[in-house]
Design a protein around this motif. Structure first.
Motif, short mmCIF file in Angstrom:
data_model
loop_
_atom_site.label_atom_id
_atom_site.label_comp_id
_atom_site.label_asym_id
_atom_site.label_seq_id
_atom_site.Cartn_x
_atom_site.Cartn_y
_atom_site.Cartn_z
N LYS A 135 3.75 5.69 3.90
CA LYS A 135 4.51 6.77 4.52
C LYS A 135 4.95 6.34 5.92
O LYS A 135 4.16 5.77 6.66
CB LYS A 135 3.67 8.04 4.62
CG LYS A 135 3.00 8.47 3.31
CD LYS A 135 4.03 8.81 2.24
CE LYS A 135 3.32 9.26 0.96
NZ LYS A 135 4.29 9.48 -0.15
N GLY A 136 6.21 6.64 6.26
CA GLY A 136 6.69 6.31 7.58
C GLY A 136 8.06 5.65 7.55
O GLY A 136 8.57 5.29 6.48
N LYS A 137 8.67 5.48 8.72
CA LYS A 137 10.03 4.95 8.81
C LYS A 137 10.13 3.52 8.28
O LYS A 137 11.15 3.12 7.72
CB LYS A 137 10.51 4.99 10.26
CG LYS A 137 10.71 6.40 10.81
CD LYS A 137 11.21 6.35 12.24
CE LYS A 137 11.42 7.76 12.79
NZ LYS A 137 11.89 7.73 14.20
N GLN A 154 2.83 -7.05 13.23
CA GLN A 154 1.89 -6.03 13.69
C GLN A 154 2.16 -4.68 13.02
O GLN A 154 1.24 -3.93 12.71
CB GLN A 154 1.97 -5.87 15.21
CG GLN A 154 0.90 -4.95 15.79
CD GLN A 154 -0.51 -5.40 15.45
OE1 GLN A 154 -0.86 -6.56 15.66
NE2 GLN A 154 -1.32 -4.50 14.92
N THR A 155 3.44 -4.39 12.77
CA THR A 155 3.79 -3.14 12.08
C THR A 155 3.22 -3.14 10.67
O THR A 155 2.68 -2.14 10.20
CB THR A 155 5.31 -2.96 12.03
OG1 THR A 155 5.81 -2.83 13.37
CG2 THR A 155 5.69 -1.70 11.25
N VAL A 156 3.35 -4.27 9.98
CA VAL A 156 2.80 -4.39 8.63
C VAL A 156 1.29 -4.17 8.68
O VAL A 156 0.72 -3.43 7.86
CB VAL A 156 3.12 -5.77 8.01
CG1 VAL A 156 2.46 -5.90 6.63
CG2 VAL A 156 4.62 -5.97 7.88
N ARG A 157 0.63 -4.80 9.63
CA ARG A 157 -0.82 -4.65 9.76
C ARG A 157 -1.20 -3.19 10.04
O ARG A 157 -2.17 -2.68 9.47
CB ARG A 157 -1.35 -5.58 10.86
CG ARG A 157 -1.37 -7.05 10.47
CD ARG A 157 -2.17 -7.86 11.47
NE ARG A 157 -1.45 -8.05 12.72
CZ ARG A 157 -0.67 -9.11 12.97
NH1 ARG A 157 -0.51 -10.04 12.04
NH2 ARG A 157 -0.05 -9.23 14.12
N ASN A 158 -0.45 -2.55 10.91
CA ASN A 158 -0.75 -1.16 11.25
C ASN A 158 -0.66 -0.25 10.02
O ASN A 158 -1.52 0.61 9.80
CB ASN A 158 0.19 -0.65 12.34
CG ASN A 158 -0.08 -1.29 13.69
OD1 ASN A 158 -1.16 -1.86 13.91
ND2 ASN A 158 0.89 -1.23 14.59
N TYR A 159 0.41 -0.42 9.23
CA TYR A 159 0.59 0.41 8.04
C TYR A 159 -0.56 0.20 7.05
O TYR A 159 -1.10 1.16 6.49
CB TYR A 159 1.93 0.09 7.37
CG TYR A 159 3.09 0.93 7.86
CD1 TYR A 159 3.61 1.97 7.09
CD2 TYR A 159 3.67 0.70 9.10
CE1 TYR A 159 4.67 2.74 7.53
CE2 TYR A 159 4.74 1.46 9.56
CZ TYR A 159 5.23 2.49 8.77
OH TYR A 159 6.28 3.26 9.21
N GLU A 161 -5.70 4.13 0.28
CA GLU A 161 -5.02 4.88 -0.79
C GLU A 161 -4.21 3.95 -1.69
O GLU A 161 -4.18 4.11 -2.91
CB GLU A 161 -4.11 5.95 -0.19
CG GLU A 161 -4.83 7.08 0.53
CD GLU A 161 -5.22 6.72 1.95
OE1 GLU A 161 -4.92 5.59 2.39
OE2 GLU A 161 -5.83 7.57 2.63
N VAL A 162 -3.57 2.96 -1.07
CA VAL A 162 -2.77 2.01 -1.85
C VAL A 162 -3.66 1.16 -2.75
O VAL A 162 -3.34 0.91 -3.91
CB VAL A 162 -1.94 1.11 -0.91
CG1 VAL A 162 -1.22 0.03 -1.70
CG2 VAL A 162 -0.94 1.94 -0.12
N LYS A 221 -8.89 -8.00 9.14
CA LYS A 221 -9.37 -6.64 8.89
C LYS A 221 -9.80 -6.48 7.43
O LYS A 221 -9.13 -6.98 6.51
CB LYS A 221 -8.29 -5.62 9.23
CG LYS A 221 -7.88 -5.60 10.70
CD LYS A 221 -9.04 -5.14 11.59
CE LYS A 221 -8.59 -5.02 13.04
NZ LYS A 221 -9.67 -4.57 13.92
N PHE A 222 -10.88 -5.74 7.23
CA PHE A 222 -11.43 -5.55 5.88
C PHE A 222 -10.39 -4.97 4.94
O PHE A 222 -10.18 -5.48 3.83
CB PHE A 222 -12.66 -4.64 5.95
CG PHE A 222 -13.22 -4.29 4.61
CD1 PHE A 222 -14.09 -5.15 3.97
CD2 PHE A 222 -12.87 -3.10 3.98
CE1 PHE A 222 -14.61 -4.82 2.72
CE2 PHE A 222 -13.39 -2.77 2.74
CZ PHE A 222 -14.26 -3.64 2.11
N VAL A 223 -9.73 -3.88 5.32
CA VAL A 223 -8.79 -3.21 4.42
C VAL A 223 -7.59 -4.10 4.13
O VAL A 223 -7.05 -4.09 3.01
CB VAL A 223 -8.34 -1.85 5.00
CG1 VAL A 223 -7.52 -2.03 6.28
CG2 VAL A 223 -7.54 -1.06 3.97
N PHE A 224 -7.16 -4.90 5.09
CA PHE A 224 -5.99 -5.75 4.86
C PHE A 224 -6.32 -6.85 3.86
O PHE A 224 -5.57 -7.09 2.91
CB PHE A 224 -5.54 -6.38 6.20
CG PHE A 224 -4.09 -6.79 6.21
CD1 PHE A 224 -3.16 -6.06 6.93
CD2 PHE A 224 -3.66 -7.90 5.50
CE1 PHE A 224 -1.81 -6.43 6.93
CE2 PHE A 224 -2.33 -8.27 5.49
CZ PHE A 224 -1.40 -7.54 6.21
#
Length: 352
Positions: A26-28, A59-64, A71-72, A286-289
């Motif tokens: 979700k997001g721009k 960094q934007t990819v990492r943030n998302y 959830e993904v 990062k674990f989730v990444f």
């Protein structure tokens, strides 16, 4: 010249829709993040490098991913299990193999992985089964600090049972050889590798054995049938005998047990090799990444199993690359037009 049969156009298009629907950020910049991840998998490339093609910063990819990745991951795992169940076609009783694969990187150390003392690797464990010539992914877990080998095996078995499947046989390699694991898997038929150094039996052997773990009381030790066999290997131009061991509760001939172990467990190594062929690189620790990109690679592998009978892994990858060019702004038209063009071109070629 042999040209493999192409999968039906509608089926290929469905893969495209499924991939993007599962990467439902979700997001721009959500669409660009999804494109970056897909492209990195298809090219087995760096996520940081591929992000520039879609005008989005690493960094934007990492943030998302770090904010929405859990959830993904669940959507990807749900699709993976769905593909496996559809392939099994109502089969209720299966043999499974459990193992883990380690992904190492060089750079900043991370605490809390539970996979290496230095903090430079991840362990991803899976449960698989082989059916109709296909290696199907059934369950997945990433190891973290405090998680024992017994915890890993229990979690994977619980996921398989939750799919409505009955486990007929479990195979595990020697890395899972602990009293806790043996106690748990004894409720099933099982074959597990045993480190010969632990049992210290350096001869052909087929008989009862009791564990001697120093961390367990005598009444907590596990009895099982121990099989030890030898192989000749050449090391430094010298022939020497090497011993291997297996623990089991099967009432079969020694040779049959060893063949069954190789038959059930062997394919899991192939599945890891194919998964890693779709695994992108990233500098993120990062674990989730790290979990998301491995699960995404598993999703690509699961889709590949659908078409395995008509094309190889690299052919499947190239077809998807045609479906996912760098400009995915009009994905729907791109999917229809590219696939239609590809099929029509090959059809004309075959008519010559």
């Amino acid at each position: 010249m042999v040209i493999p049969n192409l999968p039906h156009q509608n089926n290929v298009q469905r893969i495209g829709y499924k991939l993007l629907s599962m990467l439902d950020f979700k997001g721009k910049k959500a669409e660009d993040v999804g494109k970056t991840l897909i492209s990195a998998c298809l090219w087995n490339s760096s996520i940081e490098n591929k992000s520039s093609a879609y005008n989005v910063s690493p960094q934007t990819v990492r943030n998302y991913v770090e904010e929405q990745g859990i959830e993904v991951v669940e959507k990807l795992l749900e699709q993976m299990r769905k593909i496996s169940l559809e392939t099994l076609k109502g089969v209720k009783e299966i043999d499974i193999s459990i193992d883990w694969t380690t992904k190492t990187w060089y750079g900043k150390q991370v605490k809390g992985l539970g996979t290496s003392e230095k903090g430079n690797s991840w362990n991803h464990a899976t449960a698989t089964t082989k059916y109709g010539g296909k290696i199907l992914l059934l369950a997945f877990i990433t190891q973290v600090n405090g998680m024992t080998k017994e915890d890993i095996v229990k979690a994977l078995v619980e996921q398989v049972v939750a799919m409505g499947l009955k486990i007929r046989l479990i195979t595990l390699d020697a890395g899972f050889y602990t009293v806790g694991v043996l106690n748990f898997i004894s409720q099933f038929k099982y074959i597990i590798g045993v480190p010969v150094g632990d049992v210290k039996v350096y001869e052909e052997f087929d008989g009862e054995y009791t564990t001697n773990s120093k961390r367990k009381r005598r009444e907590e030790q596990v009895k099982f049938r121990l099989l030890v066999y030898s192989k000749e290997k050449v090391r430094r131009k010298r022939r020497e005998v090497v011993y291997f061991a297996r623990a089991t509760n099967l009432d079969l001939k020694k040779g049959d047990v060893l063949k069954l172990y190789n038959k059930v467990r062997g394919p899991i190594e192939t599945s890891y090799r194919d998964i890693k062929a779709f695994l992108p690189f990233t500098s993120s620790t990062k674990f989730v990444f790290r979990t998301l990109i491995f699960v995404l690679a598993m999703a690509f592998y699961s889709f590949y199993t659908i078409f395995k009978s008509v094309m190889g892994r690299e052919e499947f990858r190239r077809l998807l690359i045609l479906l996912f060019p760098e400009d995915l702004l009009n994905l729907e038209n791109s999917l229809f037009n590219l696939v239609e063009t590809l099929i029509n071109t090959i059809d004309l070629f075959l008519r010559r």
